[in-house]
Design a protein around this motif. Structure first.
Motif, short mmCIF file in Angstrom:
data_model
loop_
_atom_site.label_atom_id
_atom_site.label_comp_id
_atom_site.label_asym_id
_atom_site.label_seq_id
_atom_site.Cartn_x
_atom_site.Cartn_y
_atom_site.Cartn_z
N ASP A 1 -2.43 -8.15 0.93
CA ASP A 1 -2.03 -8.45 2.30
C ASP A 1 -2.44 -9.85 2.73
OD1 ASP A 1 -0.91 -6.02 2.53
OD2 ASP A 1 -2.53 -5.08 3.67
N THR B 1 3.39 6.00 6.32
CA THR B 1 3.13 4.98 7.34
C THR B 1 3.82 3.68 6.91
OG1 THR B 1 0.95 5.96 7.44
CG2 THR B 1 1.26 3.91 8.66
N GLU C 1 -4.01 -3.28 -0.12
CA GLU C 1 -4.54 -4.14 0.93
C GLU C 1 -5.00 -5.48 0.39
OE1 GLU C 1 -5.28 -1.03 0.21
OE2 GLU C 1 -7.36 -0.51 0.70
N LEU D 1 -12.60 -6.13 -3.15
CA LEU D 1 -13.69 -6.80 -2.45
C LEU D 1 -14.86 -5.85 -2.25
CD1 LEU D 1 -11.68 -8.68 0.32
CD2 LEU D 1 -12.85 -9.69 -1.63
N ALA D 2 -14.55 -4.57 -2.14
CA ALA D 2 -15.62 -3.59 -1.91
C ALA D 2 -16.10 -2.97 -3.20
CB ALA D 2 -15.12 -2.50 -0.96
N ASP D 3 -15.29 -2.92 -4.20
CA ASP D 3 -15.67 -2.27 -5.45
C ASP D 3 -15.22 -3.15 -6.62
OD1 ASP D 3 -16.27 -0.65 -7.55
OD2 ASP D 3 -15.32 1.16 -6.71
N GLY E 1 -6.40 9.20 -5.33
CA GLY E 1 -6.94 8.64 -4.09
C GLY E 1 -6.55 7.18 -3.93
N GLY E 2 -6.62 6.73 -2.72
CA GLY E 2 -6.29 5.33 -2.46
C GLY E 2 -7.21 4.40 -3.24
N THR E 3 -6.62 3.37 -3.78
CA THR E 3 -7.45 2.41 -4.54
C THR E 3 -8.26 1.57 -3.56
OG1 THR E 3 -5.72 2.34 -6.19
CG2 THR E 3 -7.37 0.59 -6.27
N VAL E 4 -9.56 1.52 -3.85
CA VAL E 4 -10.45 0.76 -2.96
C VAL E 4 -10.23 -0.73 -3.21
CG1 VAL E 4 -12.85 0.41 -2.29
CG2 VAL E 4 -12.08 2.64 -3.10
N SER E 5 -10.40 -1.49 -2.17
CA SER E 5 -10.23 -2.94 -2.31
C SER E 5 -11.22 -3.49 -3.35
CB SER E 5 -10.48 -3.60 -0.96
OG SER E 5 -10.69 -4.98 -1.14
N LYS F 1 0.85 -1.19 0.00
CA LYS F 1 0.00 0.00 0.00
C LYS F 1 0.88 1.24 0.00
CE LYS F 1 -4.24 1.68 1.94
NZ LYS F 1 -4.80 1.76 0.59
N GLU F 2 0.49 2.23 -0.75
CA GLU F 2 1.19 3.51 -0.88
C GLU F 2 2.52 3.36 -1.57
OE1 GLU F 2 0.81 6.50 2.38
OE2 GLU F 2 0.24 4.73 3.54
N ASN G 1 4.01 0.11 6.03
CA ASN G 1 3.01 -0.82 5.49
C ASN G 1 3.58 -2.22 5.42
OD1 ASN G 1 0.57 0.66 4.88
ND2 ASN G 1 1.85 1.87 3.52
#
Lengths: 397, 872
Positions: free
Chosen positions: A207, A249, A204, A164-166, A158-162, A104-105, A251
């Motif tokens: 992960d 952060t 993510e 699983l959610a999109d 923007g952060g790429t959405v998982s 991530k990042e 990761n």
């Protein structure tokens, strides 16, 4: 035209199929041929909206089918497993799946955004390569998700959405790559056409091996992997920078992602542990501009690569040696060791997609990409699509 | 009630152990399948045309919140409120916070939008909470007592609808689209301002019953068409393209900002129009409707909403639009099949009352559905509803059947079901039916209708214990109408009798009643028709019953009916003669008076029905059996003639007794037989015996019988008689008598053939006396004589045969014969004929064939010496 009996891979669900098994979708406007819910698509992609009707696979060598309802001829092939529309180049040209992976990042979305722009605007014209989106979804998504935020508004993406959610994240960017050149008599000619499929992954989703196996199946089907390493995640680099640069952060470790990726490829391709992986693996340090202060000014990395006449193999080898040395110096020797153990072909690169570290407000005032095309061209070179510059070795390792 | 929770956002540390978009924390007990579905449903991308870097105030005030309700794989309900939060822990834009509650069931009394303003919702993750430490599990939230959203109370929604003109109509269209989307999978998407989108969804929800509203999926903000809810609101630019094609085929789009709207079929009266009007004007009425709906078990209530409205109005005694068949059918179906048991009977009572009041033009089918529903509730029939159902049935007969002439099958079905459901109380149904006022209006009704009524009438009499139904005025009225309406009395009679029980008195009396009604006394054809109908019925009944019926008819003197019945039996039988035999043996003994009165008629009828061959054989059999003795003179003579015809001339065929019986009967009846076959048989039998000719009287009898023989019989006669008789004729006179007795001009050719055979017969003696008699007869034949003139047609044939016979003689024989005639001194004409005959004989002898045969004859000459082998 490839044989209708050759197995192809769907760029959406990654199941394999033969061309003669592919159904078609009616290409008529909805006003002319009433759409209906595609049960397969609803099941696989949870998309229950009415859509053009499915025309059964005609079998054999047929490249078009006439809709029984509206009599319109359709050339829209569907994957027999997920009923997504296949690129029209399927079955006609070779297609290559390139996946950009990383923690991530690590800058995957930025890299992809800049790489595509660089190929289209700078590298492509120089090398006689034309990169064109193959469908509206690719055009729209690249523009809305990648290009507009970064190049138009000067924001970080923007952060790429998982996935699983999109589910939209699971849809790839599909391009055709046309290689042009000159024939023996000096006339213009097209040397080849390749379909390129790019995947941007949410960090993510890498992960967990289970998640990777569910939504990132493309990894073990990929023809080339590009692992982005954020040098700012390496403890040695973080300590040496000593606050000179805003640090992200901490990761997931890149070594862990590489381990999972390797396991996934072996499992997906049923490869035994004593067999080297043939998938070319490009390992690139992203955000290299942030660690410039830690580098020797004489390094080849600082120089611009020269790919105008073909892949610059000499430059690649010089950078390869430097990157391996840096990796060892920054306590990244385990990554190098993993690659040497499992992969037959790999390369090390250093690049910067933005050319600068975004300000604290996440604004990108100017985009000055550096060496973003190197891993991509190396992958093309590894697949024999891009020859090395004259006088240089055609292949390596 | 408590709810489990789940938080999904991009954070430093969550359930995955790392950073990024993930389930940050949840209440233990949420299973992985549920978690996956919740994560899928919680996604949020802000509209593209919204400020990409909004301030917290802008986010709170402008960015829509997505309240989504959906079912979870476990059967629980998921309610997610997704809110945009702007930057995530890393400073990147695009983060959102999805707070999900997992409910065991829909909160009672609350519609999905009522949860929108619940204070329990978390709309973001404060920075101080977003740490690197693993977040704690979330507790369950107690939900009892949480208030409904104030903004979306019914009164507020009414105010919203009335704020601006056209909103009610807009809601009607949206609601129609919503109901249509349940059928065609096209989700409903409304684009308006964020606030108004919430109100539209709240209005749509409040038009639906509580359970139905929770059974649908809702999203107050949706950016992704894939996997969108069934009803969605959206704002600004999202992945919905709002194109004409999307509006027509993929979604029901209502873009209130740009004016794009999907076409929705509209009808004159539907639930959306009714309910939207109530929501705008009388919101409490919706509450009453939903309370009323609690009386039903409606897994898919969409199709029943309008019907429920109508039923509610009826149950409250309100006057609505006229009761049509379709409406009654749907209300009956709703009340009978969907109402909870406790409410079923009262609702059916409402419907029965309405139908009984005669509201609307209802068909038999409409009545039937209601009666079936009533019959399915036997205990309800013990209430006043039972009497009502009987009255409805009578009304069904009086209205649809007798006035509009439809619904026979429905009435019969209703009758059967109601009778079964009433059990012992069906006497009441019979009383209602027999006491109905329609009995005087039967004239002109179709036969099928009258037959049905007869069936019901008879059953009614049976149930009410009135055995002698044929004496009842209803029966007489029905039979009179039936007889007038009938096109085929036989079919009518059999149909009318078929529905009666196996009771001889009933069958016979009904037949008589129908015969009288049909005018059998004036018209024999009417009696024939009724009797034939009776025959069809009795043919399938037990013999004892049939006999009993016939006895009643015999007693009543209904011979015409019995005769017609017999004719029907005879026509149905494969062999009329056998049928008559059986009838004689089995039926007539039981009805001796009728048998005595009609013996000749019955026998004549049989003879008429038989083909000619069988008719003669049957008559001969009756003669042999002596039955003709009981017949009248005419029939006996007819049987004699037929028996005579049945006799064979050939004496070798064993009809001797029959021939004697015929002759005996002829004597008894003093009737001359023509031809007299018994006599001819005797003649033929004696033709080859003795040397004398039959006496002259016999020859005269032969001569009188021969003209009436059939050609084949005549040939038989000639073959057996002519040759034998001519061989006994020793002179010309006898020869002439035989020829005159046996010749008939109509078959001259046949006779010539037989006569030539006699003339040319090869004999031991070349020309015996009978042959010479024949030759002399023809040499002296006078065609002008009145006696022998008919034989002139034989002259040429006879001459030819004689010439052939003479040709067989050699010259010496012929000369001898000539000398005989010279001695007999023939006249000139005879001599000329003899010479002519000789010439013809010579010509025949000199043919090349005869010469060839003569050359082959052995001649005198030196003998050939035998061969050596012959010598040994």
């Amino acid at each position: 035209m490839r044989s209708p009996f050759t197995r192809e891979t769907c760029p959406y669900c990654f199941e394999t199929f033969r061309l003669r098994e592919t159904p078609f979708r009616c290409a008529s406007p909805m006003a002319r041929c009433t759409p209906e819910v595609d049960e397969v698509r609803a099941r696989v992609w949870e998309e229950k909206l009415p859509i053009g009707r499915v025309l059964p696979a005609p079998g054999g060598f047929k490249r078009e089918v006439r809709c029984s309802a509206c009599s319109q001829i359709s050339r829209k092939r569907l994957c027999p497993h997920c009923h997504m529309e296949l690129p029209h180049t399927v079955g006609r040209y070779r297609h290559l799946i390139f996946a950009v992976i990383g923690a991530k990042e690590a800058g995957k979305s930025h890299y992809l955004a800049v790489l595509i722009d660089q190929i289209r605007k700078h590298v492509g014209p120089a090398l006689g390569i034309l990169l064109e989106p193959l469908n509206d979804h690719t055009l729209k998504r690249y523009r809305e998700v990648f290009y507009d935020p970064l190049f138009q508004r000067g924001n970080v993406i923007g952060g790429t959405v998982s996935a699983l959610a999109d589910r939209r994240v699971q849809l790839p960017l599909i391009y055709s790559l046309t290689l042009s050149g000159k024939g023996l008599l000096g006339r213009k000619k097209i040397r080849g056409v390749v379909t390129l499929v790019f995947f941007d992954t949410a960090g993510e989703d890498l992960d967990s091996e289970d998640t990777m196996a569910t939504v990132n199946k493309y990894i073990y089907r990929a023809d080339g992997l590009l692992l982005l390493l954020d040098p700012l995640q390496l403890p040695t680099v973080r300590s040496r920078l000593n606050g000179a640069v805003a640090l992200p952060t901490i990761n997931t470790e890149s070594a862990s992602i590489l381990e999972r990726t390797t396991r996934l490829i072996r499992a997906g391709r049923h490869l035994p542990l004593d067999r080297l992986l043939r998938t070319p693996m490009a390992v690139a340090f992203s955000k290299f501009d942030a660690v410039e202060s830690l580098l020797d000014a004489q390094l080849q990395l600082h120089a611009a690569s020269r790919h105008e006449e073909g892949f610059d193999a000499a430059d690649f080898e010089a950078v390869q040696a430097e990157m391996q040395a840096l990796l060892t110096e920054w306590d990244g020797g385990v990554i190098r060791h993993q690659l040497e153990t499992h992969y037959k072909r790999f390369g090390f690169f250093g690049l910067s997609a933005l050319g600068c570290n975004p300000a604290s407000d996440k604004k990108v005032p100017r985009i000055l990409p550096r060496r973003v095309e190197d891993p991509f061209l190396w992958l093309l070179h590894a697949h024999g699509l891009l020859p090395a510059r004259r006088g240089e070795p055609r292949r390596f390792r | 009630m408590k709810a489990r929770q789940l938080h999904y956002t991009s954070c430093r540390r969550g359930r995955s152990g790392g950073a990024g978009f993930q389930t940050r924390s949840l209440t233990p007990g949420i299973v992985p399948d549920e978690q996956r579905e919740i994560e899928r449903r919680g996604g949020y991308l802000p509209p593209r045309d919204f400020d990409p870097e909004p301030t917290p105030e802008e986010i709170a005030g402008l960015f829509p919140r997505a309240l989504r309700t959906y079912p979870l794989p476990s059967g629980r309900l998921g309610v997610t409120l997704s809110s945009y939060t702007g930057r995530d822990y890393s400073g990147r834009w695009g983060n959102f916070f999805a707070h999900t509650l997992v409910l065991e069931h829909a909160p009672p009394g609350l519609w999905p939008m009522d949860l929108f303003e619940w204070p329990v919702w978390r709309k973001g993750l404060p920075l101080e909470e977003d740490r690197d430490e693993p977040p704690p599990d979330l507790p369950e939230i107690p939900l009892d007592g949480l208030p409904a959203a104030e903004s979306f109370r019914l009164e507020e929604l009414g105010t919203f609808l009335n704020e601006s003109p056209g909103r009610v109509e807009q809601l009607v269209r949206m609601s129609r689209a919503l109901l249509a989307s349940l059928e065609d999978s096209r989700p409903l998407v409304i684009r308006d301002t964020p606030t108004q989108g919430l109100y539209w969804l709240a209005c749509l929800q409040r038009l639906l019953p509580h359970r139905m509203a929770w059974g649908l999926t809702w999203s107050t903000y949706q950016d992704d068409p894939r996997g969108c809810a069934q009803v969605n609101a959206t704002v600004g630019e999202t992945d919905f393209s709002f194109t004409e094609a999307e509006a027509r085929f993929r979604f029901y789009l209502f873009d209130l900002l740009c004016g794009l709207e999907s076409e929705v079929p509209s009808v004159a009266e539907d639930y959306p129009a009714l309910a939207a009007g109530w929501l705008a004007q009388r919101p409490a009425r919706l509450g009453q409707l939903f309370a009323f709906l609690e009386r039903f078990d409606l897994p898919e209530p969409a199709g029943y909403l309008l019907t429920a409205c109508h039923l509610l109005e009826l149950s409250e005694g309100l006057e609505g639009s006229p009761l049509t068949g379709a409406r009654l059918a749907s209300m009956t179906e709703l009340a009978a099949a969907r109402a909870l048991p406790a409410f079923r009977v009262p609702l059916l009572e409402v419907l029965a009352r309405e139908v009984e009041a005669g509201c609307g033009e209802l068909s038999a089918r409409d009545h039937l559905q209601l009666l079936e529903a009533l019959a399915a509730e036997p205990h309800a029939l013990e209430t006043p509803l039972g009497a009502a159902s009987q009255r409805i049935l009578v009304q069904m007969v009086a209205g649809p059947l007798l006035q509009r002439r439809e619904g026979r099958a429905e009435i019969l079905t209703a009758w059967r079901q109601l009778a079964e459901a009433l059990g012992d109380r069906r006497r009441e149904l019979a009383g209602s039916f027999l006491g109905a006022p329609f009995w005087k209006t039967l004239a002109g009704q179709p036969q099928a209708t009258l037959q049905l009524l007869w069936q019901l009438t008879w059953e009614s009499f049976q149930w009410s214990g009135r055995k002698a139904a044929w004496r009842e005025p209803q029966s007489q009225a029905l039979m009179t109408a039936l007889a007038k309406a009938s096109q085929d009395l036989a079919a009518t009679t059999s149909e009318a009798l078929e529905c009666l029980p196996e009771d001889a008195e009933a069958l016979a009396r009904t037949t008589l009643l129908l015969a009288v009604a049909a005018g059998s006394r004036e018209s024999p054809s009417a009696a024939t028709g009724v009797g034939r109908g009776l025959g069809r019925v009795l043919g399938a009944k037990p013999a004892s019953l049939a006999s009993a019926v016939r006895r009643v008819l015999e007693t009543e003197g209904a011979d015409d009916l019995l005769l017609a019945e017999w004719r029907e039996l005879r026509e149905q039988a494969a062999d009329p003669a056998e049928a008559f035999l059986a009838y004689q043996q089995q039926v007539l003994p039981a009805i001796p008076h009728y048998a005595a009165r009609n013996r000749d008629a019955l026998a004549s009828d049989v003879l008429e029905a038989l083909p000619a061959e069988r008719r003669r054989a049957t008559a001969l059999r009756w003669l042999l059996e002596g039955q003709t003795g009981g017949f009248g003179k005419g029939l006996a003579e007819r049987c004699l003639v037929l028996g005579n015809e049945a006799l064979s001339l050939d004496p070798k065929k064993g009809d001797k007794a029959a021939a004697e019986r015929v002759a005996e009967e002829a004597t008894r009846l003093r009737r001359k037989l023509v031809p007299d076959r018994p006599f001819l048989r005797t003649v033929l039998a004696g033709a080859g015996k003795g040397d004398s000719l039959p006496p002259a009287a016999d020859l005269a009898r032969i001569g009188s019988s021969v003209p009436d023989l059939a050609p084949e019989e005549y040939e038989v006669f000639l073959g057996a008689f002519l040759g034998a008789a001519l061989h006994r004729a020793g002179n010309v006179k006898e020869h002439r008598q035989i020829l005159l007795a046996s010749f008939r001009p109509a078959d001259a050719g046949l006779f010539t053939r037989h006569y030539s055979r006699f003339l040319t017969l090869r004999r031991q003696s070349p020309w015996p006396t009978p042959a010479v008699a024949a030759l002399r007869f023809w040499l002296t034949f006078d065609p002008t004589s009145a006696e022998t003139a008919p034989l002139s047609r034989l002259q040429e044939g006879a001459a030819s045969a004689l010439a052939e016979a003479l040709a067989k003689l050699d010259r010496n024989g012929l000369a001898d014969l000539g000398r005989q005639f010279q001695q007999a001194r023939l006249d000139l004409g005879a001599t000329r004929r003899w010479n002519t005959l000789k010439e013809r004989a010579e010509r025949r002898r000199n043919t090349w064939w005869r010469r060839a045969l003569g050359w082959l004859k052995p001649r005198s000459g030196p003998r050939r010496s035998p061969k050596k082998s012959e010598r040994s």
